[in-house]
Motif scaffolding. Structure first.
Motif, PDB file in Angstrom:
ATOM      1  N   CYS A 139      34.444  12.892 -64.768  1.00 43.14           N
ATOM      2  CA  CYS A 139      35.605  13.418 -65.478  1.00 43.14           C
ATOM      3  C   CYS A 139      36.203  14.600 -64.724  1.00 43.14           C
ATOM      4  CB  CYS A 139      35.196  13.859 -66.885  1.00 43.14           C
ATOM      5  SG  CYS A 139      34.472  12.515 -67.861  1.00 43.14           S
ATOM      6  N   ALA A 140      37.467  14.792 -64.898  1.00 42.50           N
ATOM      7  CA  ALA A 140      38.166  15.913 -64.266  1.00 42.50           C
ATOM      8  C   ALA A 140      38.358  17.026 -65.291  1.00 42.50           C
ATOM      9  CB  ALA A 140      39.505  15.439 -63.717  1.00 42.50           C
ATOM     10  N   LEU A 141      37.239  17.518 -65.846  1.00 41.64           N
ATOM     11  CA  LEU A 141      37.325  18.516 -66.908  1.00 41.64           C
ATOM     12  C   LEU A 141      37.476  19.933 -66.364  1.00 41.64           C
ATOM     13  CD1 LEU A 141      34.716  17.070 -69.410  1.00 41.64           C
ATOM     14  CD2 LEU A 141      37.210  16.807 -69.403  1.00 41.64           C
ATOM     15  N   ASN A 142      37.583  20.062 -65.069  1.00 41.79           N
ATOM     16  CA  ASN A 142      37.844  21.365 -64.472  1.00 41.79           C
ATOM     17  C   ASN A 142      39.295  21.454 -63.994  1.00 41.79           C
ATOM     18  OD1 ASN A 142      37.686  19.577 -62.376  1.00 41.79           O
ATOM     19  ND2 ASN A 142      36.368  20.834 -61.089  1.00 41.79           N
ATOM     20  N   THR A 143      40.152  20.722 -64.646  1.00 43.10           N
ATOM     21  CA  THR A 143      41.555  20.638 -64.272  1.00 43.10           C
ATOM     22  C   THR A 143      42.339  21.826 -64.837  1.00 43.10           C
ATOM     23  OG1 THR A 143      43.456  19.143 -64.242  1.00 43.10           O
ATOM     24  CG2 THR A 143      42.199  19.250 -66.294  1.00 43.10           C
ATOM     25  N   VAL A 144      43.612  21.879 -64.497  1.00 41.17           N
ATOM     26  CA  VAL A 144      44.480  22.936 -65.019  1.00 41.17           C
ATOM     27  C   VAL A 144      44.672  22.735 -66.516  1.00 41.17           C
ATOM     28  CG1 VAL A 144      45.678  23.305 -62.824  1.00 41.17           C
ATOM     29  CG2 VAL A 144      46.551  21.612 -64.437  1.00 41.17           C
ATOM     30  N   PRO A 145      44.907  23.800 -67.268  1.00 43.23           N
ATOM     31  CA  PRO A 145      45.027  23.691 -68.734  1.00 43.23           C
ATOM     32  C   PRO A 145      46.063  22.662 -69.193  1.00 43.23           C
ATOM     33  CG  PRO A 145      44.861  25.990 -68.107  1.00 43.23           C
ATOM     34  CD  PRO A 145      44.967  25.197 -66.824  1.00 43.23           C
ATOM     35  N   GLU A 146      47.148  22.517 -68.458  1.00 44.21           N
ATOM     36  CA  GLU A 146      48.200  21.575 -68.858  1.00 44.21           C
ATOM     37  C   GLU A 146      47.727  20.124 -68.833  1.00 44.21           C
ATOM     38  OE1 GLU A 146      48.843  23.712 -65.958  1.00 44.21           O
ATOM     39  OE2 GLU A 146      49.248  25.242 -67.457  1.00 44.21           O
ATOM     40  N   ALA A 147      46.754  19.824 -68.016  1.00 43.56           N
ATOM     41  CA  ALA A 147      46.269  18.456 -67.887  1.00 43.56           C
ATOM     42  C   ALA A 147      44.965  18.218 -68.659  1.00 43.56           C
ATOM     43  CB  ALA A 147      46.059  18.126 -66.407  1.00 43.56           C
TER      44      ALA A 147
END
Length: 174
Positions: A36-44
């Motif tokens: 998962c890409a749970l370290n993404t930018v808040p908007e995503a």
């Protein structure tokens, strides 16, 4: 348990791994790679959470573990122990060693659940069988807090789990 005893126990378990893993592709070791890409930018983040939850609900054990970790540590969102427990349990039931370790710690500390040394110990031992070496040390810390009766119960439970698993392997090989 001494280091030598722990190494011997782990070594014996690792020797069994190839034998146990041959039945129907059932492997005791679950690879731990990020899903998962749970370290993404808040908007995503909302989209990343939806995608991760979808993968986890479809049986992706690593995605379930990552969701549990996301809700447990509370770095990117408020800590939610009920959701962390749910996702760690989902991955743990299918043998994800890191999820089992985290779940065992939650049972030991009473995080999101009533503290339960027997349950913590059993889950931590299963985590160790599945390859999480740190779980052995954690299980030792739990064991130091357990009374004789708790040890007996935990030993009976682990014995039954392994007997059931071996029976399942034997019937799968027929």
């Amino acid at each position: 348990m001494t280091c030598t005893g722990r190494s011997l126990t782990l070594g014996c378990l690792l020797l069994l791994t190839p034998l146990l893993g041959m039945a129907g592709g059932n492997s005791l070791l679950i690879p731990a790679t990020s899903r998962c890409a749970l370290n993404t930018v808040p908007e995503a983040m909302n989209e990343a959470l939806r995608a991760c939850e979808h993968a986890a609900s479809q049986g992706d054990l690593q995605a379930a573990y990552e969701l549990g970790d996301y809700y447990y540590n509370g770095r990117r969102a408020p800590r939610d122990l009920a959701k962390a427990l749910h996702w760690f349990e989902q991955a743990s039931l299918k043998g994800h060693a890191l999820a089992q370790h985290r779940l065992g710690v939650m049972f030991f500390r009473g995080e999101g659940v009533p503290a339960n040394n027997v349950q913590a110990y059993v889950v931590l031992k299963m985590s160790a069988v599945n390859g999480e070496e740190e779980a052995l040390d954690t299980a030792d810390r739990v064991s130091a807090q357990m009374g004789r009766e708790e040890h007996e119960i935990a030993t009976q439970v682990l014995g039954q789990i392994f007997r059931d698993y071996l029976m399942e392997l034997q019937t799968a090989g027929e």
